[in-house]
Design an enzyme around this catalytic site. Structure first.
Site, short mmCIF file in Angstrom:
data_model
loop_
_atom_site.label_atom_id
_atom_site.label_comp_id
_atom_site.label_asym_id
_atom_site.label_seq_id
_atom_site.Cartn_x
_atom_site.Cartn_y
_atom_site.Cartn_z
N ASP A 175 105.36 34.91 73.97
CA ASP A 175 104.76 36.16 74.67
C ASP A 175 105.33 37.44 73.73
O ASP A 175 106.01 37.27 72.74
CB ASP A 175 104.86 36.46 75.82
CG ASP A 175 103.90 36.93 76.58
OD1 ASP A 175 103.65 37.97 76.48
OD2 ASP A 175 103.30 36.33 77.61
N HIS A 206 104.54 42.74 79.10
CA HIS A 206 104.04 41.68 79.31
C HIS A 206 104.71 40.31 79.40
O HIS A 206 104.80 39.40 80.46
CB HIS A 206 103.02 41.46 78.17
CG HIS A 206 101.75 40.59 78.58
ND1 HIS A 206 101.69 39.14 78.30
CD2 HIS A 206 100.76 40.58 79.27
CE1 HIS A 206 100.92 38.48 78.66
NE2 HIS A 206 100.17 39.21 79.25
N SER A 241 96.87 36.03 82.50
CA SER A 241 97.87 35.63 81.73
C SER A 241 99.15 35.47 82.96
O SER A 241 99.84 34.54 82.77
CB SER A 241 98.54 37.05 81.13
OG SER A 241 97.83 37.35 80.12
#
Length: 435
Positions: A173, A204, A352
């Site tokens: 990620d 994120h 996600s």
């Protein structure tokens, strides 16, 4: 109801956001200067204060903080210390109970209990006692009540069976904030595979990592789905003003290869894009090694996009997605509280974060049944899926909402919570031995 929950989250986040971010130097220090010395050889020695002399005016409080006998008690304390091999560390007058409390440290090596008994028989001492330790009794994780998995997956009950202990999960990620207090000690190692953009903590990756393995019971934030697991924080993506995170074949390829060489049992890929030969080859190699692959289903692609649509990858859609791809599973992915860079917390939504839930659930199963193959693990999750009414109404009946309790019950051979698909432990299959 939702508005009330969001208000609660806002209040709790306001509290959590004041947690100071630890610097790298602070984390590296094994014994910070402010850490008190071990109290195993310390004792409290109480000396009596004289009775207060009543003075009939309203300003008199009866205290002896600066009374004339204070110096005499300090001399007595020093004499006691010299007699019994002690060192006076500190003292504090407590006129409410009529004593002066002296903290002393035993400089000898004999039993502390024997020293306390000796002090108790000295006429100058009111009493002497050992130092006791206490701990706070606050609830472990303030945001746990509003985590979707707390109710939908009965997360506290799952943790009675497994926490993912001993399982390594690779988070491929954007950059993970390794200094976040809810991720402190959860990251086995961190690597940066992006050369073109400066390394750093990014939203994120930090949010995904928190959902998977945030610390449990540390008095702040959330509890990860698998708080006992260890993370490989592999930065293959970078964040810009556009999409939440951007990656490419090269950075992703380097990260997946590193995960395979580092014996990751689960690889989470909360990302999507076109098919790629290099990445397909690496994913096939991972499956051949028995690595469980979890990918976020792209809601804009009918097949979920790549890598979610790659054979053998567990594709995960958000629980509120109206038309998830065929063969995908649903997991919590809407208004999920999680960690953010800078010791902060916030709400996130999207597949996600649904993918991160399933990566954590895979770690729970693998702790209980380490030899589980990716295909068997997918079958366990699939077998514990319930067709949700919303999916049927939208014509997407092939997408299931994961019954986490049933999946963990199959791995454990016993039910630790209300398992709709397994109402009696007698109906549960015995866990298979590792193979």
């Amino acid at each position: 109801m939702k508005a009330a929950l969001l208000a609660l989250v806002a209040v709790l986040m306001a509290f959590a956001c004041v947690v100071p971010r630890a610097s790298a130097d602070t984390q590296a220090a094994t014994h910070p200067v402010s850490t008190p010395a071990p109290a195993t050889r310390q004792v409290l020695v109480m000396l009596r204060m004289p009775s207060p002399h009543f003075r009939p005016d309203g300003a008199y409080g009866g205290g002896y903080t600066e009374d004339g006998t204070r110096a005499a008690r300090r001399r007595v304390a020093r004499d006691l210390a010299a007699t019994y091999g002690l060192r006076v560390v500190d003292d504090w007058p407590m006129p409410a109970i009529g004593i002066d409390c002296f903290l002393m440290e035993d400089t000898g090596t004999g039993p502390v209990d024997r020293l306390l008994d000796t002090l108790a028989h000295d006429s100058r001492v009111a009493w002497a006692q050992a130092i006791q330790d206490y701990h706070g009794l606050a609830d472990g994780d303030p945001l746990l009540p509003v985590q979707p998995a707390t109710h939908a997956w009965q997360l506290p009950a799952l943790h009675r069976a497994s926490t993912g202990r001993g399982v390594t999960v690779a988070v491929i990620d954007s950059g993970v904030d390794a200094n976040h207090p809810d991720l402190d000690g959860q990251i086995k190692l961190r690597r940066n595979f992006v050369d073109a953009y400066p390394d750093g903590a990014e939203a994120h990756g930090t949010a995904v990592a928190g959902i998977i393995a945030a610390r449990e019971g540390n008095g702040l934030g959330i509890a990860g789905i698998a708080p006992g697991a260890k993370l490989l924080a592999l930065r293959a993506c970078w964040e810009t003003a556009g999409p939440p995170a951007r990656c490419n074949s090269f950075t992703l390829g380097k990260a997946i290869n590193f995960a395979l060489m580092s014996d990751a049992r689960v690889i989470n890929m909360s990302l999507g894009g076109p098919r790629d030969r290099l990445l397909e080859t690496l994913l096939d190699a991972a499956l051949a090694r028995g690595v469980t692959l979890v990918g976020a289903a792209d809601p804009a692609q009918p097949d979920g996009g790549f890598p979610a649509s790659h054979p053998g990858v567990i594709a995960v859609a958000s629980d509120t997605q109206r038309a998830p791809p065929p063969g995908s599973l649903r997991a919590p992915g809407t208004d999920v509280p999680t960690s953010l860079p800078g010791a902060r917390f916030g709400l996130v939504s999207g597949s996600s974060y649904a993918s991160a839930h399933v990566a954590g659930l895979a770690a729970l199963v693998l702790e209980l049944r380490p030899g589980t193959t990716p295909a068997r693990l997918r079958a366990d999750l699939d077998g514990g899926a319930r067709i949700v009414p919303a999916a049927l109404a939208s014509g997407a009946g092939q997408a299931g909402s994961i019954d986490a309790c049933a999946a963990v019950a199959r791995a454990a051979g016993a039910c630790f919570c209300l398992c709709p698909s397994t109402t009696t432990t007698a109906s549960l299959p015995s866990p298979r031995p590792p193979h």
